[in-house]
Design an enzyme around this catalytic site. Structure first.
Site, PDB file in Angstrom:
ATOM      1  N   ARG A  55     -41.054 -17.512 -12.529  1.00  0.00           N
ATOM      2  CA  ARG A  55     -41.471 -16.378 -13.103  1.00  0.00           C
ATOM      3  C   ARG A  55     -40.883 -15.293 -12.320  1.00  0.00           C
ATOM      4  NH1 ARG A  55     -47.489 -16.390 -12.690  1.00  0.00           N
ATOM      5  NH2 ARG A  55     -47.080 -18.118 -14.037  1.00  0.00           N
ATOM      6  N   ASP A  64     -46.156 -25.328 -13.959  1.00  0.00           N
ATOM      7  CA  ASP A  64     -47.328 -25.619 -14.466  1.00  0.00           C
ATOM      8  C   ASP A  64     -47.215 -26.659 -15.639  1.00  0.00           C
ATOM      9  OD1 ASP A  64     -48.738 -23.617 -13.027  1.00  0.00           O
ATOM     10  OD2 ASP A  64     -48.627 -22.213 -14.441  1.00  0.00           O
ATOM     11  N   HIS A  95     -44.832 -18.919  -8.170  1.00  0.00           N
ATOM     12  CA  HIS A  95     -43.900 -19.163  -9.399  1.00  0.00           C
ATOM     13  C   HIS A  95     -42.778 -18.390  -9.062  1.00  0.00           C
ATOM     14  CE1 HIS A  95     -46.281 -21.781 -12.433  1.00  0.00           C
ATOM     15  NE2 HIS A  95     -47.146 -20.727 -11.932  1.00  0.00           N
ATOM     16  N   HIS A 107     -51.159 -26.949 -11.936  1.00  0.00           N
ATOM     17  CA  HIS A 107     -50.539 -25.976 -11.074  1.00  0.00           C
ATOM     18  C   HIS A 107     -49.919 -27.147  -9.757  1.00  0.00           C
ATOM     19  CE1 HIS A 107     -49.532 -22.041  -9.313  1.00  0.00           C
ATOM     20  NE2 HIS A 107     -49.527 -22.541  -8.205  1.00  0.00           N
ATOM     21  N   GLU A 119     -56.438 -25.239 -10.100  1.00  0.00           N
ATOM     22  CA  GLU A 119     -55.867 -25.317 -11.499  1.00  0.00           C
ATOM     23  C   GLU A 119     -55.369 -26.682 -11.667  1.00  0.00           C
ATOM     24  OE1 GLU A 119     -53.191 -22.181 -11.729  1.00  0.00           O
ATOM     25  OE2 GLU A 119     -54.489 -20.634 -11.982  1.00  0.00           O
TER      26      GLU A 119
END
Length: 151
Positions: A8, A58, A51, A131, A128
């Site tokens: 990302r 993920d 990220h 993740h 999470e």
């Protein structure tokens, strides 16, 4: 495997951070018990996302045969994965990897995913279940910001 998110760009992370600062009430599909302005403080969104280092992913496990998990009460509703108790990106305590109690086979599926990723050299972010970050990251201090474009 079903991959939801990987690299990302830092600019996308900055946009997400700005979005959280605009505030708002809880959202029953994505963050049912947390106000939008608290998503960073509660650890659901990182101001400096892993990220952006290119070593975080993920993901979930897809069913080999048979039906996918039922529509989750929280998180992404359309992913065809095993039952993990919540959908991907459900920002709630129910998404913590070791959350109890979990319905059906969700706890076993989370354990299977964590173990498979551990063997592959990844560590889980315990808030999470989906993740994972590469244990021996090649760029642990670097954030990248190159755009992702279609070929």
């Amino acid at each position: 495997m079903v991959v939801f998110d990987c690299y990302r760009p830092a600019r996308a992370v900055a946009d997400m951070v700005e979005w959280t600062r605009s505030g708002g009430p809880p959202d029953p599909q994505w963050y049912p018990s947390v106000k939008r302005g608290d998503l960073i403080a509660k650890g659901y969104i990182g101001e400096l996302s892993n990220h952006s280092r290119g070593s975080t992913v993920d993901l979930a496990i897809a069913p080999v045969a048979g039906a996918a998990a039922p529509h989750p009460a929280c998180g992404a509703p359309d992913a065809e994965t095993l039952d993990f108790g919540t959908g991907f990106d459900c920002f709630d305590q129910a998404s913590e990897t070791d959350h109890h109690p979990l319905p059906g086979n969700a706890a076993a599926n989370r354990k299977r995913l964590v173990e498979a990723m551990r063997v592959a050299g990844f560590r889980n972010y315990t808030r999470e279940w989906w993740h994972f970050t590469l244990t021996d990251e090649p760029f642990p201090k670097q954030r990248f910001d190159f755009p992702v474009t279609a070929p």
